[in-house]
Design an enzyme around this catalytic site. Sequence first.
Site, PDB file in Angstrom:
ATOM      1  N   GLY A   1     -25.897  16.183  -4.756  1.00 47.60           N
ATOM      2  CA  GLY A   1     -27.125  16.273  -3.978  1.00 47.60           C
ATOM      3  C   GLY A   1     -28.273  16.774  -4.833  1.00 47.60           C
ATOM      4  CD  GLU A   2     -28.886  20.783  -7.240  1.00 47.41           C
ATOM      5  OE1 GLU A   2     -29.444  20.425  -8.292  1.00 47.41           O
ATOM      6  OE2 GLU A   2     -28.117  21.766  -7.183  1.00 47.41           O
ATOM      7  N   GLY A   3     -31.028  15.681  -5.163  1.00 48.01           N
ATOM      8  CA  GLY A   3     -31.856  14.620  -5.719  1.00 48.01           C
ATOM      9  C   GLY A   3     -31.420  14.201  -7.116  1.00 48.01           C
TER      10      GLY A   3
END
Lengths: 366, 366
Positions: free
Chosen positions: A323-325
């Site tokens: 995640g987190e981009g």
Amino acid sequence: VSRVLDALASVGPLDAEAMAAASDHLDRLTKPPGSLGRLEELVVWLAGVTGSVEAPVDRPVVVVAAADHGVALAHRVSAYPSDVTAQMVANFLAGGAAISALAGLADADLVVLDAGVASPIPSSQPKPRTRFIRAAVARGTRDFTVEPAMTGDEVDRALEAGFRAADDEIERGANVVALGDMGIGNTTAASAIVAGLTARPVREVTGRGTGLDDAGWEHKVAVIEGALEVNRRGSREPLEVLATVGGLEIAALVGMIAAAAARRVPVVLDGFITSASALIACELNPTLAPRLLAAHRSVEPGHSIVLERLGLRPLLDLDMRLGEGTGAALALVMLTAAARLRDEMATFESAGVSGHGRGEPAGSPG
Amino acid sequence: VSRVLDALASVGPLDAEAMAAASDHLDRLTKPPGSLGRLEELVVWLAGVTGSVEAPVDRPVVVVAAADHGVALAHRVSAYPSDVTAQMVANFLAGGAAISALAGLADADLVVLDAGVASPIPSSQPKPRTRFIRAAVARGTRDFTVEPAMTGDEVDRALEAGFRAADDEIERGANVVALGDMGIGNTTAASAIVAGLTARPVREVTGRGTGLDDAGWEHKVAVIEGALEVNRRGSREPLEVLATVGGLEIAALVGMIAAAAARRVPVVLDGFITSASALIACELNPTLAPRLLAAHRSVEPGHSIVLERLGLRPLLDLDMRLGEGTGAALALVMLTAAARLRDEMATFESAGVSGHGRGEPAGSPG
């Protein structure tokens, strides 16, 4: 919320004329037709989204929405304690997270939106090209195994916070928006959303998140099944599913998608959480889906289910599940690659390179 | 040629100690263990190849070997005329090719080695960070449907030219070498090599190259089958297969692999042609294979056969089939991403982020 829904409703189909012009341009460049594969598809896609064959992607921004989840505060659905959400937001701002490194690689600004983090976020000066938006609607959602995660008003405020964040970045000059998420427990919420909207069995949709073992996974499945039972109202209305089993960061991401899509700015999804947000947006307006680029295929099984539903084929498949981009940032680099090829390559004519087939039709052996 | 063979023979296994240290380092960084998937594998691989957990990859070079093929001059095995090889070399030097744009993206120097281009290469001042090495052994190979493509002496000189080119770049400071190829007809040669060395049927190995139609493909298969028949000497000796049905640029690439592997410099393969070269190198020393990174899976069917044989899993799968090092350049960016994560991320301790499981063993739900 009405401007978010209005924006979503305003999104139309891709620009077919610009896409055809982009294809023509690609076929004049010094390479066999189609030989750059998905990079060529990206060039055509950029034209379709923006309406321009020359659309620049030199001002990318990664916007990460963060929030906590009542279900994670009340139940063991994650390998990590909920405190980690706030700690990781601080890490984003200090430049020590994976997305910090990869936003740097992609030459992107990093914007972190607090849509509802439960623990206090240690204040620190964000590192350069990093911005923090304090827009917490609540200190996390409610435990959706006993009551709806959010009130309608909370959903509205989170949608609006996300919309404004993306809209402001576009005003500032961002020409591509990559999305990311942070929230301990949010694969549980995303799994519940996807099961709720697609009617797929919870155990097919649910994965191990940040690293659950078998017993932890069984527990997570039971928690989600319970939540869907408690919150069942016979409705698959997307905003209702969002309110009952969603998350504040997921609502904020829906708002970001609405803002960018309405302004014809390309949107890069990351993994499971951002794609669950996209599913909600596309249930509200299915025309929107082709404006989204699926950066990668996450290890989470629910992610593949969403991508299939949205008709999106992920660009990368690197066994990532952070995640987190992080996946979206890597896809930004691929988008930059596509734009550079489009803009920098010579044509057969300009470079004095013979075309295929010595004047015969494409595909015939020369 | 003896120094090329000596270099190949000198290559030993990956450094297991450095790989274990890299894994330990990764598990201290602020992310769930293993959640960065193949990027983490790249960090461990870099350590294994170089023997150092901190090995920089900030001086990448893309080396493209170019040559012509007698089989393409004599038969219609490509959608393009052989003149295109020289024209594209000029395009590389002028900065107008796909690899020009992608080497720029990867912040890499671009070195073009003429190992045997048939047509004159228009002289022009190479653009910055682009170098041209004139080392043509012959004006293309012989038509291998009637005689061996190269003499033993020609193979030796092409191996040596590639070796010297890569070795010089490493002397100059290159710390990662990405390989590329240019040569009209070279998927025909690579298919013949792979069929010759693996004993797989020619029609399973052979693809459409730059864009043959069905009839063109059937013809290409027949040409390769004929060549293997003519050149059959009961030998699967790799250098003999190379001489009989290979190419000058393919031999040069074998030399480059030898030079880089012997000096423990990471090698990034591109697609089918560079992988056929790697197959030859690894038949001579199988220990070498784990030192190679397969950048992407090309559309050419023979490529997947080689990758399987070498035990390599490609990093990207973008439907590309251009060659020139374009896939390798994209993989360089991924390698840079991996190194940045390794070098820039905070540890749980330094960032004050709680580990998983509140002190419980990894994988248990916290």
